[in-house]
Motif scaffolding. Structure first.
Motif, PDB file in Angstrom:
ATOM      1  N   UNK A 196     -25.229 -25.215  18.746  1.00  0.00           N
ATOM      2  CA  UNK A 196     -25.273 -26.667  18.925  1.00  0.00           C
ATOM      3  C   UNK A 196     -24.084 -27.334  18.228  1.00  0.00           C
ATOM      4  N   UNK A 197     -23.796 -26.895  17.006  1.00  0.00           N
ATOM      5  CA  UNK A 197     -22.656 -27.468  16.287  1.00  0.00           C
ATOM      6  C   UNK A 197     -21.334 -27.092  16.949  1.00  0.00           C
ATOM      7  N   UNK A 198     -21.268 -25.892  17.483  1.00  0.00           N
ATOM      8  CA  UNK A 198     -20.047 -25.479  18.184  1.00  0.00           C
ATOM      9  C   UNK A 198     -19.828 -26.329  19.436  1.00  0.00           C
ATOM     10  N   UNK A 199     -20.907 -26.689  20.107  1.00  0.00           N
ATOM     11  CA  UNK A 199     -20.785 -27.563  21.277  1.00  0.00           C
ATOM     12  C   UNK A 199     -20.265 -28.932  20.861  1.00  0.00           C
ATOM     13  N   UNK A 200     -20.725 -29.427  19.721  1.00  0.00           N
ATOM     14  CA  UNK A 200     -20.240 -30.712  19.228  1.00  0.00           C
ATOM     15  C   UNK A 200     -18.769 -30.626  18.843  1.00  0.00           C
ATOM     16  N   UNK A 201     -18.368 -29.474  18.271  1.00  0.00           N
ATOM     17  CA  UNK A 201     -16.963 -29.289  17.919  1.00  0.00           C
ATOM     18  C   UNK A 201     -16.086 -29.281  19.172  1.00  0.00           C
ATOM     19  N   UNK A 202     -16.574 -28.652  20.233  1.00  0.00           N
ATOM     20  CA  UNK A 202     -15.833 -28.664  21.497  1.00  0.00           C
ATOM     21  C   UNK A 202     -15.676 -30.093  22.014  1.00  0.00           C
ATOM     22  N   UNK A 203     -16.724 -30.887  21.872  1.00  0.00           N
ATOM     23  CA  UNK A 203     -16.662 -32.273  22.334  1.00  0.00           C
ATOM     24  C   UNK A 203     -15.638 -33.082  21.553  1.00  0.00           C
ATOM     25  N   UNK A 204     -15.360 -32.667  20.311  1.00  0.00           N
ATOM     26  CA  UNK A 204     -14.341 -33.335  19.500  1.00  0.00           C
ATOM     27  C   UNK A 204     -12.938 -32.806  19.783  1.00  0.00           C
ATOM     28  N   UNK A 205     -12.845 -31.761  20.611  1.00  0.00           N
ATOM     29  CA  UNK A 205     -11.527 -31.265  20.983  1.00  0.00           C
ATOM     30  C   UNK A 205     -11.225 -29.844  20.606  1.00  0.00           C
ATOM     31  N   UNK A 206     -12.160 -29.134  19.960  1.00  0.00           N
ATOM     32  CA  UNK A 206     -11.898 -27.728  19.611  1.00  0.00           C
ATOM     33  C   UNK A 206     -11.585 -26.936  20.878  1.00  0.00           C
ATOM     34  N   UNK A 207     -10.517 -26.141  20.822  1.00  0.00           N
ATOM     35  CA  UNK A 207     -10.097 -25.372  21.991  1.00  0.00           C
ATOM     36  C   UNK A 207     -10.915 -24.105  22.163  1.00  0.00           C
ATOM     37  N   UNK A 208     -11.290 -23.496  21.051  1.00  0.00           N
ATOM     38  CA  UNK A 208     -12.093 -22.270  21.074  1.00  0.00           C
ATOM     39  C   UNK A 208     -13.126 -22.353  19.960  1.00  0.00           C
TER      40      UNK A 208
END
Length: 337
Positions: A196-208
């Motif tokens: 869930x936190x990784x999905x939020x990080x992706x939404x902030x722009x994390x590439x991987x």
């Protein structure tokens, strides 16, 4: 005035909200600030729970943001009504680290009284202006975690567009590092044990993103995700139990910014692997006042705003610390009043 105090032996159950004398009017070179917010850092938790011993009756919290109520004689940098934010090392104004730059003797909430109080009177150079238009709780994230990420990436790491950054976890420093790196055109890989936190990080722009529970060799994975040559920078918040993987992830000639000890304060480092990478481990603690001013200027230019998970009322500071202990947060935890 209302303030929290920490007993000599610490303990979240022993944090006490009390009435203390008003600090009064500022003297020459000082300002009086009405504090309206603070943010929680791991260092604050260690003081509050007694892991870092401190003087009995210490007012905790290193981060403080508020409004200038009065200025003392000779103060020209601030005016009444200015929104300001505190400095973690008030004795370190500029330049390279020196003997006092690593001392906590004057760090608010540790060797000196902190900002879990309604008002403070301090020397003017213990503060900088806050970013324009930021709420007080947003500004309070800047002192410790924000400046740490800025110094690691930009000051020490000389971040440039096209670099790849690996940030460990989704706490305040790592999420701020994600935001800064993306604003400067870098790629970002981020780790967490929570999808869930990784999905939020992706939404902030994390590439991987990498879930380190399902992928224990996350250093190898990060190395491959960075074009098969490793990442230029690692934001290392774990310490001894994560360092080997961070060394595996970094590219030849890259940098590991050692800024956290969440897994302990000492351990074994694979020195041969580090030598083979010809990488640099840069230990750092926050930064100086000039770097904070530069960071504020960058925030004013980019329009970035910090990611705040939850804001607690002042009287709920102990509950805020317990929430921090749970590890459920994403970004920063703040207290505002």
């Amino acid at each position: 005035m209302k303030a929290f105090i920490v007993p000599a032996r610490g303990g979240l159950d022993r944090l006490t909200l009390t009435d203390l004398p008003d600090p009064g009017a500022p003297g020459a070179g000082e300002i009086r600030v009405a504090i309206h917010a603070t943010s929680l850092n791991y260092h604050d938790l260690l003081v509050a729970n007694g892991a870092i011993p401190t003087e009995d009756g210490r007012i905790p919290m290193a981060d403080g943001a508020g409004v200038v109520e009065a200025v003392g004689e000779g103060v020209t940098a601030f005016r009444v009504g200015d929104h300001v934010v505190s400095c973690f090392f008030p004795q370190w104004q500029d330049g390279l680290p020196h003997d006092e730059a690593g001392s906590f003797a004057r760090t608010p909430g540790d060797g000196a009284h902190g900002f879990a109080a309604e008002y403070v009177v301090r020397p003017a150079d213990h503060f900088t202006l806050a970013p324009t238009g930021w709420r007080h709780e947003e500004s309070a994230t800047l002192t410790t975690s924000g400046l740490t990420a800025w110094r690691a990436l930009v000051v020490e790491g000389q971040l440039k567009a096209g670099d790849t950054v690996l940030a460990l976890g989704t706490g305040g420093v790592s999420i701020t590092a994600l935001q800064i790196a993306k604003s400067m055109g870098a790629r970002v890989i981020i780790t967490s044990s929570s999808d869930e936190k990784l999905a939020r990080a992706r939404a902030l722009g994390a590439d991987e993103v990498i879930n380190y529970r399902t992928e224990p060799e996350w250093g190898r994975v990060a190395f491959q995700l960075a074009g098969g040559h490793g990442v230029e920078q690692v934001i290392e918040v774990g310490g001894p139990n994560t360092m080997a993987q961070s060394i595996q992830a970094v590219r030849i000639g890259g940098q590991i910014a050692q800024i956290g000890v969440l897994t302990g304060v000492e351990g074994t480092i694979p020195t041969a692997a580090l030598m083979g990478k010809q990488a640099r481990i840069q230990g750092l603690i926050v930064g100086n006042r000039r770097q904070q001013q530069q960071y504020v200027s960058a925030m004013n230019q980019t329009g970035l705003r910090p990611v705040i998970d939850k804001v607690f009322p002042f009287e709920a500071l102990p509950e805020a610390f317990r929430y921090q202990e749970s590890g459920e947060h994403f970004g920063k935890i703040c207290v505002a009043w």
